[in-house]
Scaffold this active site. Structure first.
Site, PDB file in Angstrom:
ATOM      1  CE  LYS A  80       3.602 -24.554   4.468  1.00 46.73           C
ATOM      2  NZ  LYS A  80       4.350 -25.782   4.631  1.00 46.73           N
ATOM      3  N   GLY A 180      14.598 -33.738  -9.750  1.00 48.64           N
ATOM      4  CA  GLY A 180      14.900 -32.625  -8.838  1.00 48.64           C
ATOM      5  C   GLY A 180      16.098 -32.961  -7.978  1.00 48.64           C
ATOM      6  N   GLY A 182      17.751 -30.730  -5.866  1.00 48.44           N
ATOM      7  CA  GLY A 182      17.963 -29.611  -4.953  1.00 48.44           C
ATOM      8  C   GLY A 182      18.445 -30.102  -3.602  1.00 48.44           C
ATOM      9  CB  VAL A 184      15.051 -33.095  -0.555  1.00 43.79           C
ATOM     10  CG1 VAL A 184      14.677 -34.524  -0.195  1.00 43.79           C
ATOM     11  CG2 VAL A 184      14.504 -32.132   0.488  1.00 43.79           C
TER      12      VAL A 184
END
Ligand code: NAI
Length: 357
Positions: A80, A180, A182, A184
């Site tokens: 990452k 949520g 958003g 997705v």
């Protein structure tokens, strides 16, 4: 902070720090495990308060990528990138070109793309400097918006959970509480609605919550209510750490399955869910659709092939549920064992000598 101790504890291979004098780029790249291949993982841009916070995030997220690719069958390790900066203020072409040059210098040991705070267009800036970027817009041969495949994978994962808990293969009339809405969360709601599920939704952005609930005929509740609302399934699609000592006793559902990364505040929270008889779909399996898509880009993106790979997510979950049932362990531990077994097998294969051509 004793970095070497921390790396040893979680099994990290390499942590690198990058600084570009001209652009004031400050970046960290952590490579957790490259048994399966080059490390693949997004680059997060975030205004961390301290250096320690940034390093910890890089360590935690890179390990998550080893688990994610390890579970979903990708031939990539886990890594990452972190750009320490404010995505709303500090971005420009030069910053991403500088970052691209550093990535190129790793010669393919790390391949990166979008994460929180970065977008496909940012990585277009990297292109003159490096070939090791994915998650590009479709006009650059990329897979585009990763949330499409992520949401599809979560939807299929929910179906697998329903089969495990309720013994049925459809969602007709089942209630799903979606936290949520958003990129997705909204796409997931569309799949769920098409499958006949009853939606209860919440988002901290009031306008978004109202827009999605009225468009899809969903019941709107406040962000504080969504966790406790009575529903067959709770689907977290917002922030990490949502499943913890405080929230788990309040859950009023039989299944937890959603896209949010790092849903468990700590591994013991998986045991808490297990003891409450709530089936938890490990986040890094159920939300692997995005990484499956970007990994496919490296073979020349083929949307049909990527979709078929995502359709394997329910089979992986069923395997995890079987291990959990047979061994009497929580699903997070069962998933970990499944990944460890794959890494061990691949390591053993490397013991077979193949002459170089
Ligand atoms: P996003 O930023 O588009 O959506 C997140 C939504 O959650 C926003 O609308 C935000 O207002 C809302 N939110 C934040 N805190 C909330 C709270 N306490 N209660 C209710 N709503 C809240 O992010 P995206 O791309 O949809 O990702 C959602 C989650 O899935 C993140 O945790 C992300 O790391 C994870 N994920 C996303 C992937 C992708 O392909 N986009 C891939 C794998 C994981």
């Amino acid at each position: 902070m004793d970095l070497f101790d921390m790396m040893a504890r979680e099994g990290h291979e390499q942590v690198m720090f990058f600084r570009d004098k001209a652009k004031k780029l400050k970046a960290i790249i952590a490579l957790h495990d490259t048994t399966l291949g080059p490390a693949l993982g997004g680059t997060r841009m975030f205004p961390y308060k301290t250096e320690e916070e940034a390093i910890l995030d890089a360590l935690r997220l890179s390990k998550g990528m080893t688990l994610k690719s390890g579970a979903c069958g990708n031939h990539f390790g886990g890594g990452k990138g972190i750009i320490w900066g404010d995505p709303d203020r500090d971005k420009d072409e030069g910053l991403f070109r500088a970052y691209g040059r550093f990535i190129e210098g790793l010669n393919g040991r790390f391949i990166t793309g979008t994460d929180v705070g970065t977008y496909p267009a940012d990585f277009v800036h990297c292109l003159p400097e490096t070939q090791y970027v994915v998650g590009l817009p479709s006009e650059y041969g990329g897979s585009g918006d990763t949330s499409v495949l992520t949401a599809y994978g979560v939807f299929l994962g929910i179906l697998a959970c329903v089969e495990e808990v309720f013994g049925r293969r459809d969602l007709q009339g089942m209630s799903v509480a979606v936290q949520g809405l958003g990129k997705v969360g909204k796409k997931l709601c569309v799949h769920l609605k098409e499958a006949g599920a009853r939606l209860i939704v919440a988002d901290i952005k009031d306008s978004r919550a109202r827009e999605v609930s009225s468009e899809l005929g969903a019941t709107l509740v406040s962000p504080s209510e969504i966790l406790e609302v009575e529903a067959d399934i709770f689907s977290p699609n917002a922030m990490g750490g949502i499943l913890n000592e405080e929230t788990i006793p309040k859950l009023n559902c039989r299944i937890v399955a959603g896209a949010a990364n790092n849903q468990l505040a700590n591994p013991y929270d998986a045991i808490r869910l297990f003891q409450r008889g709530i089936l938890y779909a490990p986040d890094y399996i159920v939300n692997a659709g995005g990484v499956i898509g970007v990994a496919d880009e490296l073979e020349g993106y083929n949307p049909e092939r990527a979709r078929r790979k995502v359709e394997n997510i329910p089979l992986l979950l069923k395997k995890v549920f079987r291990i959990s049932r047979e061994e009497g362990i929580d699903t997070e531990k069962a998933a970990g064992r499944m990944v460890e077994a794959r890494l061990r097998e691949v390591l053993q294969l490397k013991g077979i000598y193949v002459p170089e051509r």
